[in-house]
Design a protein around this motif. Sequence first.
Motif, PDB file in Angstrom:
ATOM      1  N   TYR A   1      36.249  25.867  53.499  1.00 41.61           N
ATOM      2  CA  TYR A   1      35.829  27.213  53.880  1.00 41.61           C
ATOM      3  C   TYR A   1      36.600  28.286  53.112  1.00 41.61           C
ATOM      4  N   PHE A   2      37.925  28.165  53.032  1.00 38.38           N
ATOM      5  CA  PHE A   2      38.718  29.179  52.337  1.00 38.38           C
ATOM      6  C   PHE A   2      38.405  29.181  50.848  1.00 38.38           C
ATOM      7  N   ARG A   3      38.160  28.012  50.295  1.00 41.71           N
ATOM      8  CA  ARG A   3      37.808  27.922  48.875  1.00 41.71           C
ATOM      9  C   ARG A   3      36.476  28.614  48.625  1.00 41.71           C
ATOM     10  N   SER A   4      35.516  28.388  49.501  1.00 40.83           N
ATOM     11  CA  SER A   4      34.208  29.020  49.357  1.00 40.83           C
ATOM     12  C   SER A   4      34.291  30.517  49.605  1.00 40.83           C
ATOM     13  N   LEU A   5      35.154  30.907  50.502  1.00 41.64           N
ATOM     14  CA  LEU A   5      35.289  32.319  50.825  1.00 41.64           C
ATOM     15  C   LEU A   5      35.873  33.105  49.648  1.00 41.64           C
ATOM     16  N   LEU A   6      36.828  32.515  48.939  1.00 42.23           N
ATOM     17  CA  LEU A   6      37.422  33.199  47.791  1.00 42.23           C
ATOM     18  C   LEU A   6      36.423  33.405  46.671  1.00 42.23           C
ATOM     19  N   GLY A   7      35.633  32.402  46.381  1.00 41.91           N
ATOM     20  CA  GLY A   7      34.682  32.509  45.290  1.00 41.91           C
ATOM     21  C   GLY A   7      35.318  32.123  43.968  1.00 41.91           C
ATOM     22  N   SER A   8      34.499  31.918  42.985  1.00 40.13           N
ATOM     23  CA  SER A   8      34.997  31.410  41.712  1.00 40.13           C
ATOM     24  C   SER A   8      35.834  32.442  40.971  1.00 40.13           C
ATOM     25  N   ARG A   9      35.496  33.706  41.113  1.00 39.90           N
ATOM     26  CA  ARG A   9      36.214  34.745  40.373  1.00 39.90           C
ATOM     27  C   ARG A   9      37.688  34.808  40.782  1.00 39.90           C
ATOM     28  N   LEU A  10      37.953  34.874  42.072  1.00 41.92           N
ATOM     29  CA  LEU A  10      39.328  34.953  42.540  1.00 41.92           C
ATOM     30  C   LEU A  10      40.066  33.627  42.372  1.00 41.92           C
ATOM     31  N   ARG A  11      39.364  32.507  42.531  1.00 46.35           N
ATOM     32  CA  ARG A  11      40.016  31.206  42.307  1.00 46.35           C
ATOM     33  C   ARG A  11      40.452  31.065  40.857  1.00 46.35           C
TER      34      ARG A  11
ATOM     35  N   ALA B   1      41.707  42.481  47.896  1.00 42.99           N
ATOM     36  CA  ALA B   1      40.998  42.348  49.173  1.00 42.99           C
ATOM     37  C   ALA B   1      39.672  43.100  49.137  1.00 42.99           C
ATOM     38  N   ALA B   2      39.579  44.177  48.354  1.00 45.10           N
ATOM     39  CA  ALA B   2      38.310  44.904  48.229  1.00 45.10           C
ATOM     40  C   ALA B   2      37.261  44.035  47.530  1.00 45.10           C
ATOM     41  N   ILE B   3      37.689  43.261  46.542  1.00 46.51           N
ATOM     42  CA  ILE B   3      36.762  42.322  45.885  1.00 46.51           C
ATOM     43  C   ILE B   3      36.255  41.301  46.891  1.00 46.51           C
ATOM     44  N   LEU B   4      37.178  40.813  47.700  1.00 46.37           N
ATOM     45  CA  LEU B   4      36.819  39.809  48.699  1.00 46.37           C
ATOM     46  C   LEU B   4      35.979  40.409  49.830  1.00 46.37           C
TER      47      LEU B   4
ATOM     48  N   ALA C   1      53.362  31.827  34.834  1.00 49.33           N
ATOM     49  CA  ALA C   1      52.113  32.584  34.992  1.00 49.33           C
ATOM     50  C   ALA C   1      51.601  32.502  36.425  1.00 49.33           C
ATOM     51  N   ARG C   2      51.757  31.351  37.078  1.00 53.13           N
ATOM     52  CA  ARG C   2      51.342  31.217  38.487  1.00 53.13           C
ATOM     53  C   ARG C   2      52.131  32.167  39.374  1.00 53.13           C
ATOM     54  N   ILE C   3      53.446  32.212  39.144  1.00 52.10           N
ATOM     55  CA  ILE C   3      54.296  33.097  39.944  1.00 52.10           C
ATOM     56  C   ILE C   3      53.939  34.559  39.667  1.00 52.10           C
ATOM     57  N   ALA C   4      53.697  34.895  38.391  1.00 52.19           N
ATOM     58  CA  ALA C   4      53.351  36.278  38.037  1.00 52.19           C
ATOM     59  C   ALA C   4      52.026  36.701  38.668  1.00 52.19           C
ATOM     60  N   VAL C   5      51.058  35.806  38.703  1.00 52.70           N
ATOM     61  CA  VAL C   5      49.757  36.135  39.317  1.00 52.70           C
ATOM     62  C   VAL C   5      49.911  36.346  40.815  1.00 52.70           C
ATOM     63  N   LEU C   6      50.682  35.489  41.484  1.00 54.38           N
ATOM     64  CA  LEU C   6      50.877  35.651  42.929  1.00 54.38           C
ATOM     65  C   LEU C   6      51.608  36.961  43.242  1.00 54.38           C
ATOM     66  N   ILE C   7      52.589  37.312  42.419  1.00 58.03           N
ATOM     67  CA  ILE C   7      53.298  38.580  42.625  1.00 58.03           C
ATOM     68  C   ILE C   7      52.336  39.754  42.422  1.00 58.03           C
ATOM     69  N   ASP C   8      51.478  39.658  41.407  1.00 57.18           N
ATOM     70  CA  ASP C   8      50.510  40.725  41.155  1.00 57.18           C
ATOM     71  C   ASP C   8      49.519  40.866  42.311  1.00 57.18           C
ATOM     72  N   VAL C   9      49.063  39.742  42.847  1.00 58.64           N
ATOM     73  CA  VAL C   9      48.120  39.785  43.972  1.00 58.64           C
ATOM     74  C   VAL C   9      48.780  40.408  45.193  1.00 58.64           C
TER      75      VAL C   9
END
Length: 165
Positions: free
Chosen positions: A88-98, A124-127, A108-116
Amino acid sequence: MNTPKHHLSSRRRQRLVLWALAMLSWIASVLFAGRKVTPRQLLRRRRSMSLDGLKRMTIQLMIVRAAELARLRLPKVPRRRPPVRRHYFRSLLGSRLRRLMKRKDLPARIAVLIDVLRNLDDYAAILAKRLKRRLTRLFPIRGVPVSSALLQGAPAPQPACADTS
């Protein structure tokens, strides 16, 4: 229609975001600052913390904020909801955010999480746009099986064996 209840207060959400940012910056400083810290010391300091757990927490914070931004209305009549499935959470995020959150190398993983976490309202507006459209592919409208009427007609002919003599 009832307005939805907020799951987290804004202060509590802010505290969770700041805690996750602190843990991500701690992981980055330990892994990439060149300090000599043994794995035993790391485990003793933060036993239950992992990068996957922080990613899951970031996703859940983003979902909660998106639900608040979408302001979905709940129906007055309670209906039976299907159980939450694993995907469900995977489907809720969608391919763009995943795709945005998926990186191969650790910095890069840490940098993306910090940016989010720093721009939580933007992501959250995209979601929230996805939430307003609902998940129509996960919960399709299904027909109810009905008993069919009996067919009135001639009986099927009996099979006959061929005489080859």
